[in-house]
Design a protein around this motif. Structure first.
Motif, PDB file in Angstrom:
ATOM      1  N   ILE A 154      29.403  19.675 101.354  1.00  0.00           N
ATOM      2  CA  ILE A 154      29.342  19.670  99.895  1.00  0.00           C
ATOM      3  C   ILE A 154      30.649  19.090  99.382  1.00  0.00           C
ATOM      4  O   ILE A 154      31.725  19.616  99.659  1.00  0.00           O
ATOM      5  N   VAL A 155      30.548  17.960  98.671  1.00  0.00           N
ATOM      6  CA  VAL A 155      31.743  17.237  98.254  1.00  0.00           C
ATOM      7  C   VAL A 155      31.784  17.093  96.738  1.00  0.00           C
ATOM      8  O   VAL A 155      30.741  16.971  96.076  1.00  0.00           O
ATOM      9  N   GLY A 156      32.982  17.125  96.197  1.00  0.00           N
ATOM     10  CA  GLY A 156      33.182  16.837  94.783  1.00  0.00           C
ATOM     11  C   GLY A 156      33.416  15.347  94.613  1.00  0.00           C
ATOM     12  O   GLY A 156      34.325  14.783  95.219  1.00  0.00           O
ATOM     13  N   GLU A 157      32.575  14.710  93.831  1.00  0.00           N
ATOM     14  CA  GLU A 157      32.626  13.254  93.680  1.00  0.00           C
ATOM     15  C   GLU A 157      32.706  12.906  92.185  1.00  0.00           C
ATOM     16  O   GLU A 157      31.788  13.219  91.415  1.00  0.00           O
ATOM     17  N   PRO A 158      33.796  12.250  91.731  1.00  0.00           N
ATOM     18  CA  PRO A 158      33.919  11.875  90.319  1.00  0.00           C
ATOM     19  C   PRO A 158      32.769  11.023  89.806  1.00  0.00           C
ATOM     20  O   PRO A 158      32.448  11.047  88.616  1.00  0.00           O
ATOM     21  N   GLY A 159      32.127  10.270  90.717  1.00  0.00           N
ATOM     22  CA  GLY A 159      31.005   9.440  90.303  1.00  0.00           C
ATOM     23  C   GLY A 159      29.846  10.215  89.719  1.00  0.00           C
ATOM     24  O   GLY A 159      29.031   9.664  88.976  1.00  0.00           O
ATOM     25  N   PRO A 183      27.963   7.325  84.457  1.00  0.00           N
ATOM     26  CA  PRO A 183      26.589   6.804  84.443  1.00  0.00           C
ATOM     27  C   PRO A 183      26.256   6.053  85.732  1.00  0.00           C
ATOM     28  O   PRO A 183      27.107   5.369  86.311  1.00  0.00           O
ATOM     29  N   GLY A 184      25.007   6.189  86.156  1.00  0.00           N
ATOM     30  CA  GLY A 184      24.529   5.506  87.346  1.00  0.00           C
ATOM     31  C   GLY A 184      23.901   4.171  87.020  1.00  0.00           C
ATOM     32  O   GLY A 184      24.165   3.563  85.972  1.00  0.00           O
ATOM     33  N   TRP A 185      23.030   3.703  87.892  1.00  0.00           N
ATOM     34  CA  TRP A 185      22.437   2.375  87.768  1.00  0.00           C
ATOM     35  C   TRP A 185      21.690   2.193  86.448  1.00  0.00           C
ATOM     36  O   TRP A 185      21.590   1.075  85.920  1.00  0.00           O
ATOM     37  N   HIS A 223      22.581   0.641  93.310  1.00  0.00           N
ATOM     38  CA  HIS A 223      23.542   1.741  93.271  1.00  0.00           C
ATOM     39  C   HIS A 223      24.967   1.263  93.514  1.00  0.00           C
ATOM     40  O   HIS A 223      25.916   1.754  92.914  1.00  0.00           O
ATOM     41  N   ASP A 224      25.128   0.316  94.422  1.00  0.00           N
ATOM     42  CA  ASP A 224      26.431  -0.269  94.730  1.00  0.00           C
ATOM     43  C   ASP A 224      26.176  -1.547  95.517  1.00  0.00           C
ATOM     44  O   ASP A 224      25.027  -1.963  95.680  1.00  0.00           O
ATOM     45  N   ALA A 225      27.239  -2.158  96.010  1.00  0.00           N
ATOM     46  CA  ALA A 225      27.085  -3.445  96.691  1.00  0.00           C
ATOM     47  C   ALA A 225      26.347  -3.335  98.012  1.00  0.00           C
ATOM     48  O   ALA A 225      25.840  -4.348  98.521  1.00  0.00           O
TER      49      ALA A 225
END
Length: 226
Positions: free
Chosen positions: A26-31, A35-37, A152-154
């Motif tokens: 379980i990780v804390g992710e600023p993303g 906003p997403g895609w 979502h990303d590259a």
């Protein structure tokens, strides 16, 4: 970079960590707070493969969610509690089959790529942006099926497909998904595909298009109501 490495890069960027170091990290992710895609927030996301998984939450909630999971150890029990824990009690918890491929099926091309803002593109495809893949009736021009890409990303692009009711059963969806997957790979990303566990029609499309079930799952909060 190999395609397998691209998948790892995608999951590391999308979730905030990959590969997992345990059964469920379980990780804390600023993303999760950006906003997403689609321009909307996706505050909780997770993916698990045969060797473990990662559950990504906003940084301030990582500690409480980790402690709750440590106390129970069963995501099927803890997952439905997570929406309220991260401040979204109105949203639900979903679990889906998560698929990806490096070898899409060699099916004939079933559609054409057009800009998402083309006036003839159905409304549901427009939010994807970029190019979308559409199949039209050759005589009437009516829209029959389409694929949008969640960029979502590259390194990881998720495919979404919808077929009009009158066109179902023709194999359009599988052809479009395979065609879109080949383009994603050509562009240097890995195509992914998600569906509900009980959506047998979507599962059949995925298998026919070359997306095997490798025992992977995804999970998180249900979509926010517009």
């Amino acid at each position: 970079m190999t395609s397998e490495r691209r998948l790892s890069e995608h999951l590391a960027r999308w979730l905030g960590a990959w590969p997992p170091a345990s059964g469920l990290d379980i990780v804390g992710e600023p993303g999760r707070t950006r906003p997403g895609w689609d321009g909307r927030l996706h505050p909780v996301l997770g993916v698990a493969g045969p060797e473990g998984g990662v559950l990504s939450v906003p940084p301030e909630h990582a500690g409480p969610v980790s402690r709750r999971y440590a106390a129970d150890g069963d995501l099927a029990v803890v997952g439905p509690q997570v929406p309220a824990m991260v401040g979204y009690p109105q949203r639900g918890w979903f679990t889906a089959v998560y698929r990806w491929t490096l070898r899409p099926a060699s099916l004939p091309e079933a559609g054409e790529w057009v800009p998402a803002d083309d006036p003839h593109v159905p409304a549901w495809l427009r939010p994807f942006g970029g190019d979308v893949l559409v199949a039209r009736d050759p005589e009437t021009g009516a829209h029959l099926a389409g694929v949008g890409i969640k960029r979502h990303d590259a390194y990881g692009h998720e495919l979404a497909v919808v077929t009009a009711p009158q066109a179902q059963g023709r194999g359009l969806a599988r052809g479009l998904v395979a065609q879109a997957a080949r383009r994603v790979l050509d562009e240097g990303a890995v195509p992914t595909y998600m569906h509900a566990p009980d959506n047998l029609a979507s599962a059949a499309v995925a298998v026919a298009a070359g997306f095997p079930d490798g025992g992977w799952t995804s999970f998180g909060l249900t979509e926010e109501t517009p």
